[in-house]
Scaffold this motif. Structure first.
Motif: not given
Length: 150
Positions: A90-97, A20-38
């Protein structure tokens, strides 16, 4: 052996917070859109084969259903775009975990005990990987539904 499983459960719960912590930092980057369609597993039959339907039943019928109330369809007027966004978080947070715990398991496997690493990984899969796969499946269902509406 019990202490290895206990450690695996504890580190998996900790990994949720790390995710959750890493995701909150990652959500502000331009790469997050790519992660949202995995989509790791797009085959419905493969999802059934690996037991994702059983995992879905466990989540729906145990106290795990109370964990993330933002991704529940409370009524017919629910905003699907917002629910999909929460599923992505939730998905990206679990993947980071999952990556976090896998790195610990690899370290323990090489430095201490390979059995320790295997048991940590066996706990990590249902605690982090399966929830991410379930979110991916649910997002695909939402996308199909939204296409039918349009």
């Amino acid at each position: 052996m019990i202490k290895y499983v206990t450690f695996g459960i504890a580190i998996s719960f900790i990994s949720w917070i790390v995710g959750m912590i890493c995701n909150s930092m990652l959500i502000q980057t331009k790469y997050y859109e790519k992660l949202s369609n995995l989509n790791f597993i797009t085959s419905k039959s493969l999802n059934t084969y690996i037991g994702l339907n059983y995992f879905k039943w466990i989540v729906k019928n145990t106290p795990f259903r109370f964990f993330n109330q933002k991704i529940r369809l409370q009524n017919k007027k629910a905003e699907l775009t917002e629910i999909r966004k929460e599923m992505t978080i939730a998905e990206v947070s679990h993947l980071i975990g999952f990556i976090f715990v896998t790195s610990i398991a690899l370290y323990k496997g090489f430095s201490d005990n390979y059995l320790f690493a295997i048991l940590i990984s066996l706990v990590n899969i249902p605690m982090n990987l399966y929830p991410a796969l379930l979110q991916q499946e649910n997002k695909r269902r939402i996308d199909r539904f939204r296409k039918r509406i349009e």
